[in-house]
Every structure is written in structure tokens, then in C-alpha cells.
Design a protein around this motif. Structure first.
Motif, PDB file in Angstrom:
ATOM      1  N   ASP A   1       0.845  -1.241  -0.020  1.00 33.12           N
ATOM      2  CA  ASP A   1      -0.092   0.152   0.057  1.00 33.12           C
ATOM      3  C   ASP A   1       0.863   1.350  -0.085  1.00 33.12           C
ATOM      4  O   ASP A   1       1.814   1.374   0.634  1.00 33.12           O
ATOM      5  CB  ASP A   1      -0.874   0.105   1.234  1.00 33.12           C
TER       6      ASP A   1
ATOM      7  N   LYS B   1      -6.353   2.233   7.787  1.00 32.17           N
ATOM      8  CA  LYS B   1      -5.551   1.892   6.602  1.00 32.17           C
ATOM      9  C   LYS B   1      -3.974   2.391   7.005  1.00 32.17           C
ATOM     10  O   LYS B   1      -4.203   3.680   7.003  1.00 32.17           O
ATOM     11  CB  LYS B   1      -6.199   2.375   5.280  1.00 32.17           C
TER      12      LYS B   1
ATOM     13  N   TYR C   1       0.058   2.321   5.513  1.00 29.77           N
ATOM     14  CA  TYR C   1       1.138   2.446   4.156  1.00 29.77           C
ATOM     15  C   TYR C   1       2.242   1.984   4.290  1.00 29.77           C
ATOM     16  O   TYR C   1       2.967   2.882   5.407  1.00 29.77           O
ATOM     17  CB  TYR C   1       0.740   3.839   3.320  1.00 29.77           C
TER      18      TYR C   1
ATOM     19  N   ARG D   1      -0.596   6.882   9.833  1.00 34.25           N
ATOM     20  CA  ARG D   1      -0.767   6.118   8.679  1.00 34.25           C
ATOM     21  C   ARG D   1       0.234   5.417   8.228  1.00 34.25           C
ATOM     22  O   ARG D   1      -0.173   4.610   7.247  1.00 34.25           O
ATOM     23  CB  ARG D   1      -1.308   7.433   7.724  1.00 34.25           C
TER      24      ARG D   1
END
Length: 300
Positions: free
Chosen positions: A133, A198, A200, A250
Motif C-alpha cells: 500500500d 488503513k 501504508y 498512517r
């Protein structure tokens, strides 16, 4: 009896000489893909004549049709008279061997992060093929999101912009590269539109970072670009502060944040004196892009 109009220009060589003279006399600013009046003139003329933009010499002494000359002169006059960036005239920009559609809704693509993606951000990203991601903030035309999708072949890319107009342009480019299934475009303010929770492995961003003093003296070419995509407040760090503040939440534990800041290194170091920053080497030096590891970012 009709008399055929005689034009002072007959060949591409004639027009090239004229364009270079006009651009030099007008003291145009370059930096949207070319660096000199000659390079810009050659690009614009080849594009307007529907010739390969990397093949000039074979056509220099070819005689041009009157309508071709008129079309080329219109382009020259617009560039020199209105100081419109060449990419807005041709509706294309080239970056690291990739062509992107552009118009006045986005800044002209130019990013040193693109160089770093060619090396997959190594050694900071150890296994590029395993990256799942990637997030790009302030995506604009979507160019870096597209390059990231090519760099990290297994990754899904989330690309965010606050401008609906910019995302309309990004949508064109994502479709042109056949990446609709891998690049998701999100309308909103930085992290706000992203799925809750989410994380990354990589966050990249080329945000608005021009300080207000510099905004006041930008060449006319840059004032054709959306102010929203350039202006970063008094010290240029307004958006960068918010990106850094929210990045730790994040990123994965071993993730990295990569931020492009142009010529604003002094403002970065003044704004974040305690932040462990790594300046990355680019073709323009080591003060254009910085990286921060997730573990070194502040917790919200």
C-alpha cells in the motif's frame, strides 16, 4: 487573377530561429520541462507540426505549408505574449520518460520524487516488490501515483487531492495508463478521505510549499498554475506541518514518509528542528526531498 501570399517563413529552421529570438527577447521563464529557449522552441514547433518531438534534424529544411506556418506562429505568439507554460499549450507534460495529460486545472508535473522512484526508494524500502500500500498526498495530475504503481508492482495506490478539478485530470492519466484497478483517487483534505485504520508502507507527497515571499515574485508562467497547488503559507510549511503531524498514524511501523519541498530546506529545518530528517540526493542536489522514518515521526 489572385496573388498567392508570400510568407517570410518557409522552413522549420526559419521558425526555430524566430521562436528562439522571441523567447529570449521576452525573457521567458523555463522550468516546466525544458531549460532553454532553444529546447522549448524545438518542442513546441515539433508538437504543433505533429512531428516526433525527439526528431528535429531531418525536418529542419522541409518547406512548410502556409497553414502549418500560421499554426506554429500562433503557438510562438501565445508562449511569448501570454507567457503560458508550454504544457498548457500542448496539453502534455513529460516526466521521467512518461507522458501525462495536463491543463490549467493542475500544476505542470515536475518532481524529483520521480527520480527516487526509479530506484524504488532504496535502501529505505528494502523489498519494493512486497510493498502492498502506497499513499500519495496532493496528487494533482496523478503523475507520482502512476509512477509509484510502476515502481511497486504489487501495491495498491491511494491518491488524494482537495481539488475536484485536479482529480478530473488525474482520472484521465490513470485511465491512460490502465491503472484504474490499482490507483484509487480520493477527494478531500490530506488523510481525511482515507479508509479508517488503513496504513501504508510508503507515503509520498509534493505538496504546496512555496512561501509567501516567493509567491509574490513568481514568474508569470507559474502564476498560470493553480495557486492552491503552490502556496504554502508564510513560511511554505502550512501543509507540510499537517502532513507530518498525521503521518505516523498512517504509516506501518517500518514505513517512510517522502516529502518534496523545492528550495525550502531552510524553512523545513526551522519548522522541524527536532525531527530526524534524511535529505535525499537528486539531480538538483540534496535539498529538494526529505525522508522521515515512521518511528521518528510524532505521535498524535
Amino acid at each position: 487573377m489572385t496573388t498567392q501570399k508570400t510568407h517570410p517563413f518557409q522552413t522549420l529552421r526559419d521558425l526555430l530561429r524566430y521562436a528562439v529570438s522571441r523567447f529570449t527577447e521576452a525573457e521567458l521563464a523555463f522550468g516546466h520541462g525544458t531549460a532553454t529557449a532553444y529546447d522549448e522552441a524545438a518542442y513546441l514547433l515539433l508538437h504543433s507540426l505533429h512531428l516526433p518531438i525527439d526528431t528535429l534534424d531531418p525536418f529542419l529544411d522541409a518547406r512548410l505549408l502556409p497553414e502549418e506556418i500560421e499554426r506554429a506562429l500562433s503557438v510562438i505568439n501565445r508562449r511569448a505574449g501570454e507567457r503560458v507554460p508550454a504544457s498548457y499549450i500542448t496539453n502534455e507534460a513529460w516526466m521521467h520518460g512518461h507522458r501525462f495529460y495536463v491543463d490549467e486545472r493542475v500544476i505542470v508535473p515536475r518532481s524529483f520524487i520521480g527520480e527516487l522512484l526509479e530506484d524504488a526508494l532504496q535502501p529505505w524500502v528494502n523489498h519494493p516488490d512486497d510493498v502492498a500500500d502506497v499513499l500519495e498526498l496532493c496528487t494533482g495530475s496523478g503523475c507520482l501515483a502512476i509512477l509509484a504503481a510502476e515502481t511497486f508492482p504489487a501495491a495498491q495506490i491511494d491518491a488524494v487531492d482537495i481539488s475536484h478539478d485536479a482529480l478530473d485530470v488525474a482520472k484521465i492519466n490513470v485511465a491512460d495508463y490502465g491503472l484504474d484497478d490499482r490507483v484509487a483517487l480520493h477527494l478531500g483534505d490530506l488523510y481525511a478521505p482515507l479508509p479508517d485504520g488503513k496504513r501504508y508502507e510508503v507515503i509520498i507527497t509534493n505538496p504546496p510549499y512555496v512561501n509567501e515571499g516567493s509567491m509574490q515574485v513568481l514568474p508569470a508562467e507559474y502564476r498560470h498554475e493553480p495557486r492552491l497547488a503552490l502556496a504554502g503559507g508564510d513560511d511554505g510549511m502550512d501543509v507540510v506541518r499537517r502532513i507530518i503531524a498525521g503521518a505516523r498514524e498512517r504509516l506501518t511501523d517500518d514505513g517512510v514518509l517522502v516529502v518534496e519541498i523545492g528550495n525550502e530546506r531552510d524553512f523545513v529545518e526551522a519548522a522541524f528542528p527536532e525531527l530526524p530528517i534524511t535529505w535525499l540526493a537528486t539531480s538538483a542536489g540534496d535539498d529538494m526531498v526529505f525522508l522521515v522514518q515512521a518511528a521518528d515521526l510524532p505521535q498524535q
